[in-house]
Design a protein around this motif. Sequence first.
Motif, PDB file in Angstrom:
ATOM      1  N   ARG A  84      42.908  46.799  37.725  1.00 23.64           N
ATOM      2  CA  ARG A  84      42.896  48.014  36.918  1.00 23.64           C
ATOM      3  C   ARG A  84      43.177  49.237  37.773  1.00 23.64           C
ATOM      4  O   ARG A  84      43.861  50.173  37.332  1.00 23.64           O
ATOM      5  CB  ARG A  84      41.564  48.121  36.188  1.00 23.64           C
ATOM      6  CG  ARG A  84      41.521  47.170  34.992  1.00 23.64           C
ATOM      7  CD  ARG A  84      40.132  46.707  34.625  1.00 23.64           C
ATOM      8  NE  ARG A  84      40.213  45.791  33.483  1.00 23.64           N
ATOM      9  CZ  ARG A  84      40.575  44.507  33.580  1.00 23.64           C
ATOM     10  NH1 ARG A  84      40.885  43.983  34.760  1.00 23.64           N
ATOM     11  NH2 ARG A  84      40.642  43.741  32.506  1.00 23.64           N
ATOM     12  N   LEU A  85      42.658  49.257  38.988  1.00 28.28           N
ATOM     13  CA  LEU A  85      42.974  50.363  39.900  1.00 28.28           C
ATOM     14  C   LEU A  85      44.463  50.401  40.205  1.00 28.28           C
ATOM     15  O   LEU A  85      45.098  51.461  40.215  1.00 28.28           O
ATOM     16  CB  LEU A  85      42.167  50.218  41.185  1.00 28.28           C
ATOM     17  CG  LEU A  85      40.660  50.420  41.076  1.00 28.28           C
ATOM     18  CD1 LEU A  85      39.979  50.058  42.399  1.00 28.28           C
ATOM     19  CD2 LEU A  85      40.322  51.852  40.691  1.00 28.28           C
ATOM     20  N   VAL A  86      45.024  49.227  40.445  1.00 27.83           N
ATOM     21  CA  VAL A  86      46.458  49.153  40.748  1.00 27.83           C
ATOM     22  C   VAL A  86      47.284  49.579  39.540  1.00 27.83           C
ATOM     23  O   VAL A  86      48.203  50.400  39.640  1.00 27.83           O
ATOM     24  CB  VAL A  86      46.836  47.723  41.184  1.00 27.83           C
ATOM     25  CG1 VAL A  86      48.356  47.592  41.329  1.00 27.83           C
ATOM     26  CG2 VAL A  86      46.142  47.362  42.495  1.00 27.83           C
ATOM     27  N   VAL A 110      46.677  42.007  34.425  1.00 31.06           N
ATOM     28  CA  VAL A 110      47.187  43.380  34.353  1.00 31.06           C
ATOM     29  C   VAL A 110      48.389  43.519  35.275  1.00 31.06           C
ATOM     30  O   VAL A 110      48.332  43.128  36.428  1.00 31.06           O
ATOM     31  CB  VAL A 110      46.098  44.385  34.776  1.00 31.06           C
ATOM     32  CG1 VAL A 110      46.635  45.805  34.716  1.00 31.06           C
ATOM     33  CG2 VAL A 110      44.884  44.242  33.874  1.00 31.06           C
ATOM     34  N   VAL A 111      49.516  44.061  34.781  1.00 33.74           N
ATOM     35  CA  VAL A 111      50.698  44.256  35.616  1.00 33.74           C
ATOM     36  C   VAL A 111      50.491  45.511  36.472  1.00 33.74           C
ATOM     37  O   VAL A 111      50.197  46.575  35.975  1.00 33.74           O
ATOM     38  CB  VAL A 111      51.962  44.423  34.756  1.00 33.74           C
ATOM     39  CG1 VAL A 111      53.157  44.644  35.658  1.00 33.74           C
ATOM     40  CG2 VAL A 111      52.153  43.220  33.871  1.00 33.74           C
ATOM     41  N   LEU A 118      41.628  54.460  47.862  1.00 40.41           N
ATOM     42  CA  LEU A 118      40.570  53.970  46.980  1.00 40.41           C
ATOM     43  C   LEU A 118      40.692  52.462  46.792  1.00 40.41           C
ATOM     44  O   LEU A 118      39.694  51.725  46.868  1.00 40.41           O
ATOM     45  CB  LEU A 118      40.643  54.684  45.631  1.00 40.41           C
ATOM     46  CG  LEU A 118      39.675  54.188  44.550  1.00 40.41           C
ATOM     47  CD1 LEU A 118      38.229  54.299  45.026  1.00 40.41           C
ATOM     48  CD2 LEU A 118      39.883  54.947  43.246  1.00 40.41           C
ATOM     49  N   ILE A 119      41.922  51.998  46.558  1.00 40.83           N
ATOM     50  CA  ILE A 119      42.122  50.553  46.387  1.00 40.83           C
ATOM     51  C   ILE A 119      41.714  49.816  47.663  1.00 40.83           C
ATOM     52  O   ILE A 119      41.050  48.774  47.602  1.00 40.83           O
ATOM     53  CB  ILE A 119      43.590  50.247  46.035  1.00 40.83           C
ATOM     54  CG1 ILE A 119      43.984  50.948  44.734  1.00 40.83           C
ATOM     55  CG2 ILE A 119      43.809  48.742  45.914  1.00 40.83           C
ATOM     56  CD1 ILE A 119      45.461  50.863  44.409  1.00 40.83           C
ATOM     57  N   SER A 140      49.799  42.872  49.099  1.00 41.98           N
ATOM     58  CA  SER A 140      50.621  43.740  48.226  1.00 41.98           C
ATOM     59  C   SER A 140      50.469  45.206  48.616  1.00 41.98           C
ATOM     60  O   SER A 140      51.453  45.957  48.653  1.00 41.98           O
ATOM     61  CB  SER A 140      50.206  43.557  46.759  1.00 41.98           C
ATOM     62  OG  SER A 140      50.503  42.249  46.317  1.00 41.98           O
ATOM     63  N   LEU A 141      49.251  45.618  48.941  1.00 42.21           N
ATOM     64  CA  LEU A 141      49.031  47.016  49.304  1.00 42.21           C
ATOM     65  C   LEU A 141      49.650  47.329  50.664  1.00 42.21           C
ATOM     66  O   LEU A 141      50.182  48.422  50.878  1.00 42.21           O
ATOM     67  CB  LEU A 141      47.533  47.330  49.295  1.00 42.21           C
ATOM     68  CG  LEU A 141      47.148  48.805  49.441  1.00 42.21           C
ATOM     69  CD1 LEU A 141      47.875  49.680  48.425  1.00 42.21           C
ATOM     70  CD2 LEU A 141      45.633  48.977  49.302  1.00 42.21           C
TER      71      LEU A 141
END
Length: 625
Positions: free
Chosen positions: A442-444, A370-371, A452-453, A479-480
């Motif tokens: 999917r969250l991203v 997922v991108v 949340l992430i 990344s976060l």
Amino acid sequence: MALSPHEAGRELSRLRQMPYGTARTAASEALTDRIEAEGPRDYLPAALLDLVENYVFTDQDDRGFVGFARLLRLWDEDASLFDDVDTANLFWEYKWVAGSLASYPAISIEQAEAFLAEMERRFVVSGKPTSCVAKSRFGWLSDIGSSLADDARQAWQRAGFDEYDDCAACRTGQQVGFLVQEGRYAEAVEVGAGREGTCNREPHSTLVHLALAHTELGQPELAAEALSAARASIGGNHTMSAGSLGLWFEGLCRINRLTEALALLRGDYADFLPGRATPLDQVRMLTHLVAGLAAHADADDAPTGLTQLGELNVRQVREWAHAQAAELAAQFDQRNGNSFFSRQLDRALTATRLDVPAVAPEAPVVAADVVATPASDSPLESAAVDIEDAPETADAYQQAALADEAAGQLVDAGVNYAEAAHLLADTQLSLAHDTFALAVPRLVAGGAEPALIAAVLGDWAPVAADVLDTAGVEHHVVSLIEHLDQRIAAEQSPSDDLAVAELARFQALRWELIDVLARTIASTPPSQRRPGRSAAEAIDLAMKAGEGFAGIGQPYNAAHAFWLAGRLQREAGDVEAAIWALESAYEGFRVAGLPAVAAEAAGDLIEVLRATGQDERATEVARSL
């Protein structure tokens, strides 16, 4: 200046509120020495009784013998110092010390029998009932593998129970353990079915023995249920010996849960491996280790991640454990005049495993391209689900995630996958890891809030470390952090109170993620780390997180980060840095109003100080508790 009676009583009461461990024991030693030297003498029996308790419940039974001998001398010199409570506790603790007789092969049969005879004499002379004497004799004979043990068990049962005997839960557990040890598995299940009550050891001990009994009887589902119930029974006051840990390890391995079993060893109980237990508990643990790994001979080349042993594979750990156990078994068998422990070890080499039918999720096991922390702190709804209901509830969450994804609701799908993974982490680590790997992308991709992430990443990180696959977690954490850095840079001149609050939340979240990254790197064995990752980097990140949390007024989180750094620095041999970090952790927990956790951090600090010859500083820390 001597303590007043009120002060002595208050200090003893405070110590009893601390968790068992190095800090509580050190503080108990310091207080006992002070009362013995300065008074008040009427409080010396209580101080010595507490000291013996601390030794017994921290696997220092040899020191417990010495402390108990001091108690008996004091009793013989001046029994008037013992009030009714002290007297009751003296005779209560007698069986604790008697229970340690078999723990050291240097204690001869004659010495143990003389101790038990003297115990009985003192009970009779003092007009005390003697059921616990019968129980202690049974325990001794059982521990040495004597053919007379079952007769002693029945004599104990005939003697009835009195106020000096163990609780009902322990009485059941002792018999179930003996029956499993003797290979009388059906009887063990029958006796265990009548268990009642709880204490600091039960029903966990009974349940893990029942799990092994069910395994030997070819009942994998019942074995799995017993282990799940055992895990659910562990509370804040629970104590686990090395032998009990080994039994749990074997139980997991025998129902084909090697990943969870190895994660257990790599976790909080890793110190048991090098030998921080009595010789008896050590030979028991090693024998269970051999049995568990013998059941997975087809995985001989698989890594174990046990850095305490130099990152050996399954075969190498089994061979190491067998060699260690064989040496101890020979010592015990020589003392006992039989071949009991050697036979147990031989039997362990023939152990096999059973397969437990797992919940079969319809979700894919590999995350699509997922991108785009502890359970009690989890924001997920599944944190409140009972462990017995976890598999069925996890399946429901997975089905909901599939429906959400089909409807294009990626954030909802990610949350439901995370809920399922959180529940699976207790029983199916690999599946939990794969399910977390479905949740985060999917969250991203759905544009979920960073908080949340981050919460889901905090739940995923320890699971990823347990399965020795942290690359995905690290990628998303980094990344976060980069995303938050951009948001923070854009908000450096907030225009209103709302923007100020948002900036503060982003900064706090960034430190949380840095802490997660530090823990992930630290808990990953060196050979499994991504290129460029090291313990030194984990230390640096933990120190930065600690300083960052302190700077925003979060002493609890700062203390945890400094605690991690201190432990890693100690392992790396940087003693002075470790002392500073552990002192910071100790003080941080005190500021946060958490004396029990502060005592655990203080225990690590005291150990470092003593190991480096700084006994006076260690005593100062103990007294400050």
